[in-house]
Design a protein around this motif. Structure first.
Motif, PDB file in Angstrom:
ATOM      1  N   ASN A   2       1.076  -1.406  -0.020  1.00 62.06           N
ATOM      2  CA  ASN A   2       0.020   0.035   0.216  1.00 62.06           C
ATOM      3  C   ASN A   2       1.010   1.241  -0.094  1.00 62.06           C
ATOM      4  O   ASN A   2       1.392   1.633   1.153  1.00 62.06           O
ATOM      5  N   ARG A  88       2.461  -0.030 -12.695  1.00 61.74           N
ATOM      6  CA  ARG A  88       1.027  -0.482 -12.054  1.00 61.74           C
ATOM      7  C   ARG A  88       0.512  -1.661 -12.395  1.00 61.74           C
ATOM      8  O   ARG A  88      -0.252  -2.554 -11.362  1.00 61.74           O
ATOM      9  N   ASN A  91       1.991  -4.011  -9.896  1.00 61.18           N
ATOM     10  CA  ASN A  91       1.442  -3.592  -8.638  1.00 61.18           C
ATOM     11  C   ASN A  91       2.559  -2.920  -7.664  1.00 61.18           C
ATOM     12  O   ASN A  91       2.726  -3.233  -6.452  1.00 61.18           O
ATOM     13  N   ASN A  94      -0.002   1.684  -5.453  1.00 68.60           N
ATOM     14  CA  ASN A  94      -1.453   1.570  -5.305  1.00 68.60           C
ATOM     15  C   ASN A  94      -2.304   2.924  -5.645  1.00 68.60           C
ATOM     16  O   ASN A  94      -3.348   2.738  -6.226  1.00 68.60           O
ATOM     17  N   GLU A  95      -1.565   4.127  -5.325  1.00 70.44           N
ATOM     18  CA  GLU A  95      -2.002   5.475  -5.879  1.00 70.44           C
ATOM     19  C   GLU A  95      -0.931   6.175  -6.358  1.00 70.44           C
ATOM     20  O   GLU A  95       0.213   5.968  -6.112  1.00 70.44           O
ATOM     21  N   LYS A 119      -5.683   4.756 -10.979  1.00 70.13           N
ATOM     22  CA  LYS A 119      -4.855   4.890  -9.864  1.00 70.13           C
ATOM     23  C   LYS A 119      -4.502   6.359  -9.391  1.00 70.13           C
ATOM     24  O   LYS A 119      -3.815   6.870  -8.442  1.00 70.13           O
TER      25      LYS A 119
END
Length: 150
Positions: A2, A88, A91, A94-95, A119
């Motif tokens: 995260n 992205r 992964n 996340n933002e 995102k």
């Protein structure tokens, strides 16, 4: 994982940061010197010319379809968007917060795929590329406060 990535960019340089707890850690720097060059240095030569039939009067030159300088800006925006799209899909964030001059910001947005665009949690249309890494968090704090982790 995260985490939030922050891209700070303009048409000739960019820095990618990872927002970790309450600090920005530089992930990578990018440079696109062609965006700084003069348009006439980017074009191979003057536009081609043509002449109509021998019996008719008329001549002219072909106009360049795109401004060479604008083409280089778009090329750099595509390169950055491709990096973000790949990250992205792996992964790695996340933002995403994009900080870029308004025109270049739009170019990056054009090249982000749909999933990467989702995102992007904040758009900051400012050019902060001249801000030192150590001062970046302080400058961006009003925008990044929701993402800071104590």
């Amino acid at each position: 994982m995260n985490n939030t990535w922050v891209l700070v960019a303009n048409a000739s340089e960019a820095r990618l940061f990872n927002l970790i707890k309450s600090d920005l850690e530089r992930v990578k720097s990018f440079s696109h010197d062609e965006s700084r060059m003069k348009g006439e240095d980017l074009a191979s030569d003057r536009p081609g010319a043509y002449q109509s039939d021998v019996n008719r009067e008329g001549h002219g030159s072909y106009a360049e379809p795109t401004n060479p300088k604008e083409h280089e800006k778009d090329r750099f925006a595509r390169e950055l968007a491709d990096i973000l799209n790949k990250a992205r899909s792996e992964n790695q964030f996340n933002e995403l917060v994009i900080v870029a001059s308004p025109h270049f910001h739009g170019l990056i947005n054009q090249h982000l795929d749909d999933e990467s665009s989702k995102k992007v949690s904040h758009h900051i249309e400012k050019d902060y590329t001249q801000v030192e890494d150590g001062d970046m968090l302080e400058i961006l704090l009003p925008y990044l406060r929701p993402y800071l982790k104590e």
